[in-house]
Design a protein around this motif. Sequence first.
Motif, short mmCIF file in Angstrom:
data_model
loop_
_atom_site.label_atom_id
_atom_site.label_comp_id
_atom_site.label_asym_id
_atom_site.label_seq_id
_atom_site.Cartn_x
_atom_site.Cartn_y
_atom_site.Cartn_z
N LYS A 28 -8.76 -7.21 8.33
CA LYS A 28 -7.69 -6.93 7.68
C LYS A 28 -7.31 -8.09 6.69
O LYS A 28 -8.07 -9.47 6.79
CB LYS A 28 -6.81 -7.70 9.39
CG LYS A 28 -5.18 -7.44 8.81
CD LYS A 28 -5.02 -7.50 10.12
CE LYS A 28 -2.57 -7.53 10.15
NZ LYS A 28 -2.56 -8.01 11.13
N ASN A 30 -4.19 -9.53 4.60
CA ASN A 30 -3.14 -10.07 4.40
C ASN A 30 -2.79 -10.76 2.55
O ASN A 30 -3.52 -11.41 2.24
CB ASN A 30 -2.36 -11.27 5.17
CG ASN A 30 -2.36 -11.22 6.70
OD1 ASN A 30 -2.71 -9.19 6.88
ND2 ASN A 30 -2.93 -11.69 7.33
N ILE A 51 -1.23 -0.95 6.28
CA ILE A 51 -0.53 -1.66 7.15
C ILE A 51 0.71 -1.68 6.88
O ILE A 51 1.59 -0.95 8.11
CB ILE A 51 -1.14 -2.17 8.47
CG1 ILE A 51 -3.37 -2.05 8.18
CG2 ILE A 51 -1.02 -2.41 9.76
CD1 ILE A 51 -4.04 -3.32 8.92
N GLU A 52 0.84 -2.07 6.91
CA GLU A 52 2.26 -2.78 6.84
C GLU A 52 2.62 -2.86 5.20
O GLU A 52 1.62 -3.63 4.53
CB GLU A 52 2.88 -3.70 7.30
CG GLU A 52 2.54 -4.04 8.99
CD GLU A 52 3.30 -5.41 9.46
OE1 GLU A 52 4.03 -5.36 10.58
OE2 GLU A 52 1.94 -5.94 9.62
N GLY A 53 3.93 -2.83 4.23
CA GLY A 53 4.45 -3.42 3.15
C GLY A 53 4.64 -1.77 2.09
O GLY A 53 4.40 -0.95 2.72
N ARG A 54 4.00 -2.25 1.22
CA ARG A 54 4.10 -1.42 0.09
C ARG A 54 2.95 -1.52 -1.23
O ARG A 54 3.09 -3.05 -1.91
CB ARG A 54 5.91 -1.19 -0.31
CG ARG A 54 5.53 0.83 -1.32
CD ARG A 54 6.64 1.36 -1.04
NE ARG A 54 7.89 -0.02 -2.42
CZ ARG A 54 9.03 -0.14 -2.16
NH1 ARG A 54 9.80 0.65 -1.52
NH2 ARG A 54 9.61 -0.47 -2.72
N GLU A 73 2.86 3.69 1.22
CA GLU A 73 2.99 3.84 2.57
C GLU A 73 2.31 3.07 3.71
O GLU A 73 1.35 3.19 2.96
CB GLU A 73 4.02 4.73 2.43
CG GLU A 73 5.49 4.98 1.67
CD GLU A 73 5.80 3.22 1.31
OE1 GLU A 73 6.52 2.89 2.50
OE2 GLU A 73 6.89 4.07 0.16
N PRO A 74 2.59 2.94 4.93
CA PRO A 74 1.34 1.92 5.42
C PRO A 74 0.95 3.62 6.13
O PRO A 74 2.16 4.94 6.12
CB PRO A 74 2.66 1.70 6.42
CG PRO A 74 3.85 0.93 5.90
CD PRO A 74 4.08 1.65 4.33
N CYS A 95 0.42 -5.03 -4.98
CA CYS A 95 1.79 -5.11 -3.67
C CYS A 95 2.94 -5.53 -3.82
O CYS A 95 3.46 -6.26 -4.94
CB CYS A 95 1.11 -5.92 -2.80
SG CYS A 95 -0.23 -6.35 -1.90
N GLU A 97 5.13 -5.44 -2.04
CA GLU A 97 5.84 -6.21 -1.10
C GLU A 97 4.87 -6.95 -0.24
O GLU A 97 3.82 -6.60 -0.57
CB GLU A 97 6.57 -5.45 0.15
CG GLU A 97 7.40 -4.65 -0.04
CD GLU A 97 8.31 -3.41 1.01
OE1 GLU A 97 7.72 -3.42 1.80
OE2 GLU A 97 9.25 -2.92 0.32
N SER A 99 1.73 -7.23 1.77
CA SER A 99 1.10 -6.43 2.45
C SER A 99 -0.09 -6.71 3.63
O SER A 99 -0.80 -7.94 3.39
CB SER A 99 1.03 -5.30 1.73
OG SER A 99 2.82 -4.96 0.58
N SER A 100 -0.40 -5.84 4.79
CA SER A 100 -1.67 -5.77 4.84
C SER A 100 -2.33 -4.89 4.88
O SER A 100 -1.93 -3.41 5.09
CB SER A 100 -1.29 -6.44 6.85
OG SER A 100 -0.43 -7.36 6.93
#
Length: 217
Positions: A28, A30, A51-54, A73-74, A95, A97, A99-100
């Motif tokens: 993972k 971040n 996984i998360e963010g954009r 997108e996720p 990124c 946003e 993001s992960s």
Amino acid sequence: MLEMLKAIPLLQGFPDDQLEYILNTGLKRNMPKGTFLFREGDPAESMYVLIEGRARCFASDNQGKEFVFMVVEPGDAIGEISLIDHEPRGWSCQCEEDSSFLMFTKQEFREAMEREPHVKDLVVQNLAAMVRHLSTTMKNLALLDVYGRVRALFESMLIVEDGVEMVSQPLTQQAIADRVGSSREMIARILKELVFGGYIRLENKRIIIVQKLPERF
């Protein structure tokens, strides 16, 4: 998380145990907003799943002109081809946003394929499907005018919320221009005419589809 891997074009049809093996090797990462996951020309040794963010994937020239060909997108995968060939990155990913990501290395992916050699046939089939998708994108760029490309972009991003059709994410005029290879001024004119004609409505940076977009502008 397993469902995310199943949705990745390169991994379509992989058995669950293979996907579990790949998933267990993922690391993972971040990344804060504005950070580059990688840049055009960097060595390509891994694939990422958001996984998360954009994030946005784009190519640029030495004058700073950009062409955005994917907004991530996720659940979306980035850099799958790096698992297959030995070429450097052909584009950049930044990124938009915080993001992960899950990162999977080329070595781990190849070890997964070696465990079950028949999986290689799936990879070849999936690569063929990805090439077909790319061919459609290139055809649109070559044969459609700017309005046609805008229409194709909107239709590819349509969702329905509470019975209302809309483009799935907020898009600025510049973001649309970057994704269809046009100028912001041309996009502004097209949007103005679509609003005037009663085809779309702009609300809180969202594009609402009021009626089916015309074939021609």
